[in-house]
Scaffold this motif. Structure first.
Motif, PDB file in Angstrom:
ATOM      1  N   GLN A   1       0.844  -1.186   0.000  1.00  0.00           N
ATOM      2  CA  GLN A   1       0.000   0.000   0.000  1.00  0.00           C
ATOM      3  C   GLN A   1       0.887   1.247   0.000  1.00  0.00           C
ATOM      4  O   GLN A   1       1.783   1.374   0.814  1.00  0.00           O
ATOM      5  N   VAL A   2       0.593   2.149  -0.923  1.00  0.00           N
ATOM      6  CA  VAL A   2       1.379   3.375  -1.026  1.00  0.00           C
ATOM      7  C   VAL A   2       0.831   4.418  -0.061  1.00  0.00           C
ATOM      8  O   VAL A   2      -0.375   4.636   0.019  1.00  0.00           O
ATOM      9  N   GLN A   3       1.733   5.058   0.660  1.00  0.00           N
ATOM     10  CA  GLN A   3       1.340   6.158   1.539  1.00  0.00           C
ATOM     11  C   GLN A   3       2.317   7.303   1.388  1.00  0.00           C
ATOM     12  O   GLN A   3       3.531   7.098   1.340  1.00  0.00           O
ATOM     13  N   LEU A   4       1.778   8.498   1.305  1.00  0.00           N
ATOM     14  CA  LEU A   4       2.557   9.734   1.348  1.00  0.00           C
ATOM     15  C   LEU A   4       2.007  10.545   2.515  1.00  0.00           C
ATOM     16  O   LEU A   4       0.823  10.879   2.530  1.00  0.00           O
ATOM     17  N   VAL A   5       2.862  10.843   3.475  1.00  0.00           N
ATOM     18  CA  VAL A   5       2.408  11.520   4.684  1.00  0.00           C
ATOM     19  C   VAL A   5       3.146  12.835   4.835  1.00  0.00           C
ATOM     20  O   VAL A   5       4.363  12.859   5.039  1.00  0.00           O
ATOM     21  N   GLU A   6       2.379  13.926   4.725  1.00  0.00           N
ATOM     22  CA  GLU A   6       2.954  15.266   4.858  1.00  0.00           C
ATOM     23  C   GLU A   6       2.942  15.718   6.315  1.00  0.00           C
ATOM     24  O   GLU A   6       2.081  15.316   7.093  1.00  0.00           O
ATOM     25  N   SER A  25       6.019   5.672   1.550  1.00  0.00           N
ATOM     26  CA  SER A  25       6.202   4.245   1.786  1.00  0.00           C
ATOM     27  C   SER A  25       5.412   3.486   0.721  1.00  0.00           C
ATOM     28  O   SER A  25       4.442   4.000   0.155  1.00  0.00           O
ATOM     29  N   GLY A  26       5.865   2.270   0.448  1.00  0.00           N
ATOM     30  CA  GLY A  26       5.158   1.439  -0.524  1.00  0.00           C
ATOM     31  C   GLY A  26       5.581   1.673  -1.964  1.00  0.00           C
ATOM     32  O   GLY A  26       4.984   1.085  -2.871  1.00  0.00           O
ATOM     33  N   ILE A  27       6.566   2.545  -2.179  1.00  0.00           N
ATOM     34  CA  ILE A  27       7.090   2.779  -3.530  1.00  0.00           C
ATOM     35  C   ILE A  27       8.610   2.692  -3.489  1.00  0.00           C
ATOM     36  O   ILE A  27       9.218   2.826  -2.420  1.00  0.00           O
ATOM     37  N   ILE A  28       9.209   2.480  -4.668  1.00  0.00           N
ATOM     38  CA  ILE A  28      10.668   2.547  -4.770  1.00  0.00           C
ATOM     39  C   ILE A  28      11.004   4.018  -4.977  1.00  0.00           C
ATOM     40  O   ILE A  28      11.043   4.529  -6.093  1.00  0.00           O
ATOM     41  N   PHE A  29      11.200   4.703  -3.873  1.00  0.00           N
ATOM     42  CA  PHE A  29      11.255   6.158  -3.839  1.00  0.00           C
ATOM     43  C   PHE A  29      12.213   6.763  -4.865  1.00  0.00           C
ATOM     44  O   PHE A  29      11.853   7.718  -5.548  1.00  0.00           O
ATOM     45  N   PRO A  30      13.438   6.251  -5.022  1.00  0.00           N
ATOM     46  CA  PRO A  30      14.379   6.895  -5.956  1.00  0.00           C
ATOM     47  C   PRO A  30      13.897   6.904  -7.404  1.00  0.00           C
ATOM     48  O   PRO A  30      14.398   7.699  -8.207  1.00  0.00           O
TER      49      PRO A  30
END
Length: 115
Positions: A1-6, A25-30
């Motif tokens: 599960q993808v999460q972006l937390v500001e 989280s949940g993604i290959i950030f780079p």
């Protein structure tokens, strides 16, 4: 599960500074281009700043020279340093992650610039 937390939003006086953070989280950030968008009441969402997967940056004309975007791939985090804030910067700021694999949004962080 993808999460972006500001985080890091709040109330600041004109001329002040704030730093927004977005942890992914949940993604290959780079692999993702990371952006900050904002939406003021009654207006459309607009791009504020972008940092590509290779580190290139771009800014909206309204924030050039005042806002600075950066990323820390080791911490899966993108930052937006906002200086010399103006009342017209008041908006909800959203973190965005984009790549051919998909595009994701955070829940938003409120920034209010007022005396």
């Amino acid at each position: 599960q993808v999460q972006l937390v500001e985080s890091g939003g709040g109330l600041v006086q004109p001329g002040g500074s704030l730093r927004l953070s977005c942890v992914a989280s949940g993604i290959i950030f780079p692999l993702y281009a990371m952006g900050w968008y904002r939406q003021a009441p009654g207006k459309q969402r607009e791009l504020v700043a972008l940092v590509t997967s290779t580190g290139n940056t771009d800014y909206a004309d309204a924030v050039k020279g005042r806002f600075f975007i950066s990323r820390d791939n080791a911490k899966n985090t993108v930052f937006l340093q906002m200086n010399s804030l103006k009342s017209e910067d008041t908006a909800i700021y959203y973190c965005n992650a984009g790549a051919p694999q998909g595009r994701y949004w955070g829940q938003g962080a409120q920034v209010v610039v007022a005396s």
